[in-house]
Design an enzyme around this catalytic site. Structure first.
Site, PDB file in Angstrom:
ATOM      1  N   PHE A 197      11.330   8.240   1.171  1.00 54.72           N
ATOM      2  CA  PHE A 197      10.357   8.031   2.245  1.00 54.72           C
ATOM      3  C   PHE A 197      11.081   7.402   3.437  1.00 54.72           C
ATOM      4  O   PHE A 197      12.285   7.165   3.391  1.00 54.72           O
ATOM      5  CB  PHE A 197       9.199   7.130   1.766  1.00 54.72           C
ATOM      6  CG  PHE A 197       9.591   5.698   1.525  1.00 54.72           C
ATOM      7  CD1 PHE A 197      10.267   5.328   0.385  1.00 54.72           C
ATOM      8  CD2 PHE A 197       9.295   4.710   2.467  1.00 54.72           C
ATOM      9  CE1 PHE A 197      10.640   4.005   0.173  1.00 54.72           C
ATOM     10  CE2 PHE A 197       9.655   3.381   2.259  1.00 54.72           C
ATOM     11  CZ  PHE A 197      10.338   3.036   1.102  1.00 54.72           C
ATOM     12  N   GLY A 198      10.325   7.126   4.485  1.00 55.22           N
ATOM     13  CA  GLY A 198      10.872   6.408   5.639  1.00 55.22           C
ATOM     14  C   GLY A 198      12.119   7.070   6.209  1.00 55.22           C
ATOM     15  O   GLY A 198      12.157   8.268   6.490  1.00 55.22           O
ATOM     16  N   ARG A 251      16.186  -2.190  -2.148  1.00 53.81           N
ATOM     17  CA  ARG A 251      15.005  -2.561  -2.933  1.00 53.81           C
ATOM     18  C   ARG A 251      15.356  -2.664  -4.420  1.00 53.81           C
ATOM     19  O   ARG A 251      14.945  -3.603  -5.097  1.00 53.81           O
ATOM     20  CB  ARG A 251      13.874  -1.543  -2.719  1.00 53.81           C
ATOM     21  CG  ARG A 251      12.543  -1.968  -3.370  1.00 53.81           C
ATOM     22  CD  ARG A 251      11.378  -1.142  -2.888  1.00 53.81           C
ATOM     23  NE  ARG A 251      11.250  -1.217  -1.449  1.00 53.81           N
ATOM     24  CZ  ARG A 251      11.743  -0.316  -0.586  1.00 53.81           C
ATOM     25  NH1 ARG A 251      12.340   0.767  -1.035  1.00 53.81           N
ATOM     26  NH2 ARG A 251      11.635  -0.476   0.703  1.00 53.81           N
ATOM     27  N   ASP A 288       9.433  -6.978   1.710  1.00 52.26           N
ATOM     28  CA  ASP A 288       9.449  -6.508   3.084  1.00 52.26           C
ATOM     29  C   ASP A 288      10.833  -5.946   3.300  1.00 52.26           C
ATOM     30  O   ASP A 288      11.827  -6.486   2.813  1.00 52.26           O
ATOM     31  CB  ASP A 288       9.145  -7.617   4.089  1.00 52.26           C
ATOM     32  CG  ASP A 288       8.835  -7.020   5.454  1.00 52.26           C
ATOM     33  OD1 ASP A 288       7.860  -6.253   5.544  1.00 52.26           O
ATOM     34  OD2 ASP A 288       9.560  -7.293   6.418  1.00 52.26           O
ATOM     35  N   SER A 289      10.897  -4.823   3.982  1.00 50.30           N
ATOM     36  CA  SER A 289      12.173  -4.148   4.115  1.00 50.30           C
ATOM     37  C   SER A 289      12.260  -3.477   5.464  1.00 50.30           C
ATOM     38  O   SER A 289      11.271  -3.370   6.190  1.00 50.30           O
ATOM     39  CB  SER A 289      12.310  -3.114   2.991  1.00 50.30           C
ATOM     40  OG  SER A 289      11.143  -2.314   2.941  1.00 50.30           O
ATOM     41  N   GLU A 299      -1.508  -8.266   8.779  1.00 53.34           N
ATOM     42  CA  GLU A 299      -0.602  -7.923   9.879  1.00 53.34           C
ATOM     43  C   GLU A 299       0.697  -8.703   9.684  1.00 53.34           C
ATOM     44  O   GLU A 299       0.657  -9.881   9.305  1.00 53.34           O
ATOM     45  CB  GLU A 299      -1.251  -8.320  11.207  1.00 53.34           C
ATOM     46  CG  GLU A 299      -0.641  -7.601  12.389  1.00 53.34           C
ATOM     47  CD  GLU A 299      -1.055  -8.238  13.705  1.00 53.34           C
ATOM     48  OE1 GLU A 299      -0.250  -8.175  14.643  1.00 53.34           O
ATOM     49  OE2 GLU A 299      -2.154  -8.810  13.755  1.00 53.34           O
ATOM     50  N   GLY A 335       0.828  -1.191   0.000  1.00 51.79           N
ATOM     51  CA  GLY A 335       0.000   0.000   0.000  1.00 51.79           C
ATOM     52  C   GLY A 335       0.868   1.249   0.000  1.00 51.79           C
ATOM     53  O   GLY A 335       0.377   2.366   0.072  1.00 51.79           O
ATOM     54  N   ASN A 336       2.181   1.049  -0.079  1.00 53.08           N
ATOM     55  CA  ASN A 336       3.136   2.159  -0.002  1.00 53.08           C
ATOM     56  C   ASN A 336       3.389   2.726  -1.405  1.00 53.08           C
ATOM     57  O   ASN A 336       4.031   2.102  -2.248  1.00 53.08           O
ATOM     58  CB  ASN A 336       4.436   1.627   0.627  1.00 53.08           C
ATOM     59  CG  ASN A 336       5.480   2.697   0.805  1.00 53.08           C
ATOM     60  OD1 ASN A 336       5.574   3.618   0.000  1.00 53.08           O
ATOM     61  ND2 ASN A 336       6.267   2.581   1.856  1.00 53.08           N
ATOM     62  N   ASP A 392      14.925   7.592   4.705  1.00 49.87           N
ATOM     63  CA  ASP A 392      15.796   8.157   3.665  1.00 49.87           C
ATOM     64  C   ASP A 392      16.491   9.467   4.060  1.00 49.87           C
ATOM     65  O   ASP A 392      17.682   9.629   3.781  1.00 49.87           O
ATOM     66  CB  ASP A 392      15.002   8.381   2.361  1.00 49.87           C
ATOM     67  CG  ASP A 392      14.888   7.108   1.533  1.00 49.87           C
ATOM     68  OD1 ASP A 392      15.733   6.210   1.704  1.00 49.87           O
ATOM     69  OD2 ASP A 392      13.973   7.016   0.704  1.00 49.87           O
TER      70      ASP A 392
HETATM   71  P1  IMP Z   1       7.478  -2.514   5.143  1.00 50.66           P
HETATM   72  O1  IMP Z   1       6.524  -1.690   4.325  1.00 50.66           O
HETATM   73  O2  IMP Z   1       6.811  -3.428   6.086  1.00 50.66           O
HETATM   74  O3  IMP Z   1       8.481  -3.198   4.266  1.00 50.66           O
HETATM   75  O4  IMP Z   1       8.214  -1.473   6.082  1.00 50.66           O
HETATM   76  C1  IMP Z   1       9.430  -0.974   5.730  1.00 50.66           C
HETATM   77  C2  IMP Z   1       9.786   0.216   6.602  1.00 50.66           C
HETATM   78  O5  IMP Z   1      11.207   0.288   6.598  1.00 50.66           O
HETATM   79  C3  IMP Z   1       9.280   1.516   6.000  1.00 50.66           C
HETATM   80  O6  IMP Z   1       8.123   1.985   6.615  1.00 50.66           O
HETATM   81  C4  IMP Z   1      10.436   2.458   6.254  1.00 50.66           C
HETATM   82  O7  IMP Z   1      10.302   2.989   7.539  1.00 50.66           O
HETATM   83  C5  IMP Z   1      11.647   1.561   6.221  1.00 50.66           C
HETATM   84  N1  IMP Z   1      12.202   1.498   4.846  1.00 50.66           N
HETATM   85  C6  IMP Z   1      12.211   0.424   3.993  1.00 50.66           C
HETATM   86  N2  IMP Z   1      12.790   0.744   2.822  1.00 50.66           N
HETATM   87  C7  IMP Z   1      13.135   2.044   2.932  1.00 50.66           C
HETATM   88  C8  IMP Z   1      13.765   2.944   2.013  1.00 50.66           C
HETATM   89  O8  IMP Z   1      14.082   2.636   0.857  1.00 50.66           O
HETATM   90  N3  IMP Z   1      13.986   4.175   2.489  1.00 50.66           N
HETATM   91  C9  IMP Z   1      13.646   4.567   3.749  1.00 50.66           C
HETATM   92  N4  IMP Z   1      13.021   3.792   4.623  1.00 50.66           N
HETATM   93  C10 IMP Z   1      12.773   2.510   4.220  1.00 50.66           C
END
Ligand code: IMP
Length: 202
Positions: free
Chosen positions: A155-156, A184, A70-71, A41, A10-11, A158
Site C-alpha cells: 500500500f502507500g 513496521r 504511526d509511520s 486527528e 483503520g488501515n 510501496d
Molecule cells: P499513518 O497511517 O498515519 O501511519 O500514515 C502512514 C502513511 O505513510 C501511509 O498512508 C503511507 O502513505 C505511508 N506508509 C507508511 N508505511 C508504509 C508502508 O509500509 N508502505 C508504503 N507506504 C507506507
C-alpha cells in the site's frame, strides 16, 4: 490466557501486516473499526507522539489496552519530507495514488544516486488510556525512490520504494518478505519483545 487488545488503525493493510507479526503471541488483536471507532486527528510533530495519540484515544474510548503505530516516509532530497505528513502529502484525504504521483513529480529532476529515502515506524502499546508505562519501539527501512511504479502488493508508497538488498519494491514483496525488512515489521517485533519483557501486561 489470550489477552484482547485493540489495534488502533483503520488501515486494513496495516492490520494484516501487524497480525502476522503477533501470530504466535497470546494476543487477540481486534481492529478499532470493529467497534466503529475512527482515528483522532494527528497533531503530533513526531511518529511517537502520533502513535501514542492513536493508542491512548482508542484505549480511552473503549476502556481496554491498545496497540498503534504511526509511520511515514522521509525523502533525503526533500529534507525529510513528507515525514509525519506522508498520508496527507497530496492534501487532506489524498489517495495513495495521488501521494505517489506528487512524490514522483517533486523528484522528477533528482538524479538516481540522490533518490534515497527512509520509512519510519513508531509502534506503541498502552495498558489503558492513562498509562504511565507505555511500551514504545521504533525502526526504519532504507531504500530508494524509483521513477515509476513496480508491483501490485502492499500500500502507500510501496510501488515506488525500492529495497536494494532484495532488488524488489515493497509492492513486489510478499507480506512475509516485507515484514522481515520493513520499518513496521522490525518496529513491531521490537515492541513484541519489549512487551514480553514487561511482564506487567501478561
Ligand atoms: P499513518 O497511517 O498515519 O501511519 O500514515 C502512514 C502513511 O505513510 C501511509 O498512508 C503511507 O502513505 C505511508 N506508509 C507508511 N508505511 C508504509 C508502508 O509500509 N508502505 C508504503 N507506504 C507506507
Amino acid at each position: 490466557m489470550t489477552q484482547r487488545v485493540i489495534l488502533a488503525t483503520g488501515n486494513e493493510s496495516k492490520v494484516k501486516e501487524i497480525r502476522a507479526i503477533f501470530d504466535d503471541f497470546a494476543l487477540e488483536l481486534l481492529p478499532q473499526t470493529a467497534f466503529g471507532l475512527e482515528s483522532p486527528e494527528e497533531t503530533g510533530r513526531t511518529f511517537v507522539e502520533n502513535a501514542l495519540q492513536k493508542a491512548v484515544f482508542a484505549a480511552t474510548q473503549l476502556g481496554v489496552s491498545a496497540i498503534a503505530d504511526d509511520s511515514g516516509i522521509a525523502v533525503d532530497a526533500l529534507n525529510g519530507r513528507p515525514g509525519v505528513w506522508s498520508a496527507r502529502y497530496a492534501g487532506q484525504g489524498a489517495t495513495d495514488d495521488q501521494n505517489v504521483d506528487r512524490l514522483l513529480y517533486e523528484l522528477r529532476h533528482v538524479p538516481d544516486e540522490k533518490r534515497t529515502a527512509c520509512f519510519h515506524c513508531a509502534a506503541v502499546f498502552v495498558h489503558s488510556g492513562d498509562d504511565k508505562r507505555a511500551v514504545i519501539a521504533e525502526a526504519i527501512w532504507r531504500g530508494k525512490i524509483l521513477r515509476e511504479r513496480r508491483g501490485i502488493g502492499g500500500f502507500g508508497y510501496d510501488p515506488v520504494f525500492y529495497d536494494v538488498g532484495s532488488m524488489k519494491t515493497g509492492a513486489e514483496m510478499s507480506r512475509e518478505e516485507k515484514n522481515i525488512v520493513s520499518h513496521r515489521g522490525k518496529a513491531f517485533k521490537r515492541l513484541r519483545d519489549l512487551m514480553e519483557d514487561a511482564t506487567v501486561w501478561i
